[in-house]
Write a protein that holds these residues in place. Structure first.
Motif, PDB file in Angstrom:
ATOM      1  N   LEU A   8      53.460  32.000  25.248  1.00  0.00           N
ATOM      2  CA  LEU A   8      53.076  30.922  24.337  1.00  0.00           C
ATOM      3  C   LEU A   8      51.756  31.179  23.598  1.00  0.00           C
ATOM      4  O   LEU A   8      51.707  31.026  22.379  1.00  0.00           O
ATOM      5  CB  LEU A   8      53.039  29.593  25.093  1.00  0.00           C
ATOM      6  N   PRO A   9      50.683  31.593  24.274  1.00  0.00           N
ATOM      7  CA  PRO A   9      49.439  31.827  23.522  1.00  0.00           C
ATOM      8  C   PRO A   9      49.583  32.886  22.428  1.00  0.00           C
ATOM      9  O   PRO A   9      49.091  32.702  21.316  1.00  0.00           O
ATOM     10  CB  PRO A   9      48.438  32.279  24.596  1.00  0.00           C
ATOM     11  N   ILE A  10      50.274  33.981  22.716  1.00  0.00           N
ATOM     12  CA  ILE A  10      50.430  35.018  21.693  1.00  0.00           C
ATOM     13  C   ILE A  10      51.340  34.530  20.579  1.00  0.00           C
ATOM     14  O   ILE A  10      51.118  34.848  19.401  1.00  0.00           O
ATOM     15  CB  ILE A  10      50.920  36.359  22.297  1.00  0.00           C
ATOM     16  N   ALA A  11      52.356  33.732  20.902  1.00  0.00           N
ATOM     17  CA  ALA A  11      53.230  33.177  19.867  1.00  0.00           C
ATOM     18  C   ALA A  11      52.426  32.237  18.954  1.00  0.00           C
ATOM     19  O   ALA A  11      52.602  32.256  17.730  1.00  0.00           O
ATOM     20  CB  ALA A  11      54.406  32.441  20.499  1.00  0.00           C
ATOM     21  N   ILE A  12      51.543  31.445  19.549  1.00  0.00           N
ATOM     22  CA  ILE A  12      50.681  30.561  18.753  1.00  0.00           C
ATOM     23  C   ILE A  12      49.754  31.393  17.874  1.00  0.00           C
ATOM     24  O   ILE A  12      49.564  31.090  16.693  1.00  0.00           O
ATOM     25  CB  ILE A  12      49.895  29.600  19.675  1.00  0.00           C
ATOM     26  N   PHE A  13      49.177  32.446  18.431  1.00  0.00           N
ATOM     27  CA  PHE A  13      48.310  33.354  17.675  1.00  0.00           C
ATOM     28  C   PHE A  13      49.053  33.905  16.457  1.00  0.00           C
ATOM     29  O   PHE A  13      48.552  33.870  15.326  1.00  0.00           O
ATOM     30  CB  PHE A  13      47.841  34.492  18.593  1.00  0.00           C
ATOM     31  N   VAL A  14      50.274  34.416  16.673  1.00  0.00           N
ATOM     32  CA  VAL A  14      51.060  34.993  15.586  1.00  0.00           C
ATOM     33  C   VAL A  14      51.407  33.929  14.554  1.00  0.00           C
ATOM     34  O   VAL A  14      51.308  34.164  13.343  1.00  0.00           O
ATOM     35  CB  VAL A  14      52.325  35.693  16.133  1.00  0.00           C
ATOM     36  N   LEU A  15      51.807  32.746  14.997  1.00  0.00           N
ATOM     37  CA  LEU A  15      52.152  31.658  14.078  1.00  0.00           C
ATOM     38  C   LEU A  15      50.957  31.283  13.199  1.00  0.00           C
ATOM     39  O   LEU A  15      51.093  31.173  11.970  1.00  0.00           O
ATOM     40  CB  LEU A  15      52.645  30.435  14.860  1.00  0.00           C
ATOM     41  N   VAL A  16      49.796  31.083  13.816  1.00  0.00           N
ATOM     42  CA  VAL A  16      48.599  30.730  13.042  1.00  0.00           C
ATOM     43  C   VAL A  16      48.260  31.850  12.068  1.00  0.00           C
ATOM     44  O   VAL A  16      47.942  31.601  10.902  1.00  0.00           O
ATOM     45  CB  VAL A  16      47.402  30.395  13.963  1.00  0.00           C
ATOM     46  N   TYR A  17      48.363  33.091  12.529  1.00  0.00           N
ATOM     47  CA  TYR A  17      48.075  34.214  11.638  1.00  0.00           C
ATOM     48  C   TYR A  17      49.052  34.239  10.462  1.00  0.00           C
ATOM     49  O   TYR A  17      48.654  34.426   9.315  1.00  0.00           O
ATOM     50  CB  TYR A  17      48.107  35.555  12.374  1.00  0.00           C
ATOM     51  N   GLN A  18      50.349  34.051  10.739  1.00  0.00           N
ATOM     52  CA  GLN A  18      51.352  34.088   9.672  1.00  0.00           C
ATOM     53  C   GLN A  18      51.136  32.968   8.649  1.00  0.00           C
ATOM     54  O   GLN A  18      51.387  33.165   7.459  1.00  0.00           O
ATOM     55  CB  GLN A  18      52.772  34.010  10.254  1.00  0.00           C
ATOM     56  N   LEU A  19      50.660  31.818   9.109  1.00  0.00           N
ATOM     57  CA  LEU A  19      50.414  30.694   8.194  1.00  0.00           C
ATOM     58  C   LEU A  19      49.135  30.856   7.386  1.00  0.00           C
ATOM     59  O   LEU A  19      49.050  30.374   6.254  1.00  0.00           O
ATOM     60  CB  LEU A  19      50.368  29.374   8.983  1.00  0.00           C
ATOM     61  N   THR A  20      48.132  31.534   7.964  1.00  0.00           N
ATOM     62  CA  THR A  20      46.814  31.590   7.318  1.00  0.00           C
ATOM     63  C   THR A  20      46.391  32.990   6.880  1.00  0.00           C
ATOM     64  O   THR A  20      45.497  33.113   6.048  1.00  0.00           O
ATOM     65  CB  THR A  20      45.732  31.060   8.275  1.00  0.00           C
ATOM     66  N   LYS A  21      46.973  34.016   7.468  1.00  0.00           N
ATOM     67  CA  LYS A  21      46.550  35.420   7.270  1.00  0.00           C
ATOM     68  C   LYS A  21      45.070  35.602   7.613  1.00  0.00           C
ATOM     69  O   LYS A  21      44.389  36.453   7.066  1.00  0.00           O
ATOM     70  CB  LYS A  21      46.821  35.897   5.835  1.00  0.00           C
ATOM     71  N   ASP A  22      44.596  34.798   8.561  1.00  0.00           N
ATOM     72  CA  ASP A  22      43.190  34.834   8.989  1.00  0.00           C
ATOM     73  C   ASP A  22      43.142  35.143  10.482  1.00  0.00           C
ATOM     74  O   ASP A  22      43.390  34.266  11.319  1.00  0.00           O
ATOM     75  CB  ASP A  22      42.531  33.492   8.688  1.00  0.00           C
ATOM     76  N   ILE A  23      42.809  36.385  10.809  1.00  0.00           N
ATOM     77  CA  ILE A  23      42.808  36.806  12.212  1.00  0.00           C
ATOM     78  C   ILE A  23      41.711  36.112  13.011  1.00  0.00           C
ATOM     79  O   ILE A  23      41.864  35.850  14.201  1.00  0.00           O
ATOM     80  CB  ILE A  23      42.715  38.342  12.346  1.00  0.00           C
ATOM     81  N   VAL A  24      40.607  35.772  12.370  1.00  0.00           N
ATOM     82  CA  VAL A  24      39.521  35.077  13.072  1.00  0.00           C
ATOM     83  C   VAL A  24      39.975  33.670  13.460  1.00  0.00           C
ATOM     84  O   VAL A  24      39.775  33.234  14.606  1.00  0.00           O
ATOM     85  CB  VAL A  24      38.230  35.057  12.222  1.00  0.00           C
ATOM     86  N   LEU A  25      40.617  32.957  12.541  1.00  0.00           N
ATOM     87  CA  LEU A  25      41.130  31.620  12.852  1.00  0.00           C
ATOM     88  C   LEU A  25      42.225  31.701  13.923  1.00  0.00           C
ATOM     89  O   LEU A  25      42.237  30.898  14.866  1.00  0.00           O
ATOM     90  CB  LEU A  25      41.671  30.942  11.596  1.00  0.00           C
ATOM     91  N   ALA A  26      43.126  32.674  13.787  1.00  0.00           N
ATOM     92  CA  ALA A  26      44.189  32.832  14.788  1.00  0.00           C
ATOM     93  C   ALA A  26      43.594  33.094  16.164  1.00  0.00           C
ATOM     94  O   ALA A  26      44.074  32.573  17.176  1.00  0.00           O
ATOM     95  CB  ALA A  26      45.134  33.957  14.375  1.00  0.00           C
ATOM     96  N   THR A  27      42.522  33.886  16.204  1.00  0.00           N
ATOM     97  CA  THR A  27      41.853  34.181  17.472  1.00  0.00           C
ATOM     98  C   THR A  27      41.155  32.939  18.009  1.00  0.00           C
ATOM     99  O   THR A  27      41.169  32.686  19.219  1.00  0.00           O
ATOM    100  CB  THR A  27      40.852  35.340  17.295  1.00  0.00           C
ATOM    101  N   ALA A  28      40.554  32.152  17.108  1.00  0.00           N
ATOM    102  CA  ALA A  28      39.893  30.909  17.528  1.00  0.00           C
ATOM    103  C   ALA A  28      40.892  29.948  18.156  1.00  0.00           C
ATOM    104  O   ALA A  28      40.536  29.171  19.049  1.00  0.00           O
ATOM    105  CB  ALA A  28      39.189  30.262  16.334  1.00  0.00           C
ATOM    106  N   VAL A  29      42.133  29.998  17.735  1.00  0.00           N
ATOM    107  CA  VAL A  29      43.189  29.168  18.335  1.00  0.00           C
ATOM    108  C   VAL A  29      43.716  29.813  19.625  1.00  0.00           C
ATOM    109  O   VAL A  29      44.077  29.109  20.571  1.00  0.00           O
ATOM    110  CB  VAL A  29      44.327  28.938  17.316  1.00  0.00           C
ATOM    111  N   LEU A  30      43.735  31.137  19.654  1.00  0.00           N
ATOM    112  CA  LEU A  30      44.221  31.856  20.834  1.00  0.00           C
ATOM    113  C   LEU A  30      43.381  31.556  22.078  1.00  0.00           C
ATOM    114  O   LEU A  30      43.932  31.417  23.178  1.00  0.00           O
ATOM    115  CB  LEU A  30      44.210  33.371  20.561  1.00  0.00           C
ATOM    116  N   ILE A  31      42.084  31.454  21.913  1.00  0.00           N
ATOM    117  CA  ILE A  31      41.197  31.259  23.077  1.00  0.00           C
ATOM    118  C   ILE A  31      41.545  29.963  23.824  1.00  0.00           C
ATOM    119  O   ILE A  31      41.841  30.007  25.021  1.00  0.00           O
ATOM    120  CB  ILE A  31      39.715  31.326  22.662  1.00  0.00           C
ATOM    121  N   PRO A  32      41.543  28.776  23.153  1.00  0.00           N
ATOM    122  CA  PRO A  32      41.912  27.563  23.909  1.00  0.00           C
ATOM    123  C   PRO A  32      43.377  27.562  24.354  1.00  0.00           C
ATOM    124  O   PRO A  32      43.704  26.982  25.391  1.00  0.00           O
ATOM    125  CB  PRO A  32      41.615  26.415  22.946  1.00  0.00           C
TER     126      PRO A  32
END
Length: 191
Positions: A8-32
């Motif tokens: 689930l965390p990696i799927a959320i990371f990929v989803l956020v990245y695909q929606l934003t193309k922002d690896i920093v934001l995707a990582t910020a979501v991955l941590i919590p």
């Protein structure tokens, strides 16, 4: 359900990245998301696997560096570090506890000769080393988007393929006698 929670965390990371193309934001979501995964696992099963704790520590450390410094290169190293730490753990496990990690994990489900356990454990060492190296190749030679997709789909696909190959290898070493209960090595009672 447990496998879904693991990914689930990696799927959320990929989803956020695909929606934003922002690896920093995707990582910020991955941590919590990873923290929530570990907390849920503890709440649901009252234990947390060491793998989850190692992953959490690296997500917080490397993910935190990614977010604080605004540099996606840190989080790209996490799969390599995790895989190589597991390779070291599998390699050293027979020296530290007498049995290999793979034997400790699977011995309740099957009985195998010691050399088979050793070869299986070494196969996992090689697999983890290779996965870490492949991760480096992907993030250094391909686009960030390719790496993000590889992180979820490529690594999961390669892991499933390796497990299937391992299953074929194990099938050669399981008892074939119809009177033997598969995986336990004990005989059924004769009538």
């Amino acid at each position: 359900m447990k496998m879904l929670i693991d990914f689930l965390p990696i799927a959320i990371f990929v989803l956020v990245y695909q929606l934003t193309k922002d690896i920093v934001l995707a990582t910020a979501v991955l941590i919590p998301a990873t923290i929530a995964q570990v907390l849920f696992t503890w709440w649901r099963w009252r234990k947390v696997e060491k793998m989850h704790l190692v992953t959490l520590a690296l997500v917080v450390l490397l993910g935190g560096a990614t977010v604080i410094l605004g540099d996606g290169e840190f989080i790209k190293w996490k799969p390599t570090v995790v895989n190589w730490l597991f390779a070291v753990a599998f390699l050293l496990s027979p020296l530290l506890g007498g049995k290999s990690l793979i034997e400790r994990m699977m011995e309740k489900n099957m009985t195998l000769p010691s050399p088979v356990w050793t070869r299986l454990n070494l196969a996992w060492v090689v697999f983890f080393l290779a996965m870490g190296a492949v991760n480096i190749v992907v993030f250094t030679h391909f686009s960030e988007e390719v790496w993000v997709n590889f992180k979820l789909f490529g690594m999961m696909g390669l892991t499933i393929l390796f497990i299937l190959v391992q299953g074929v290898y194990l099938a050669r070493h399981l008892p074939r006698d119809e009177n033997t209960i598969q995986g336990t090595g004990s005989r059924k009672e004769e009538k």
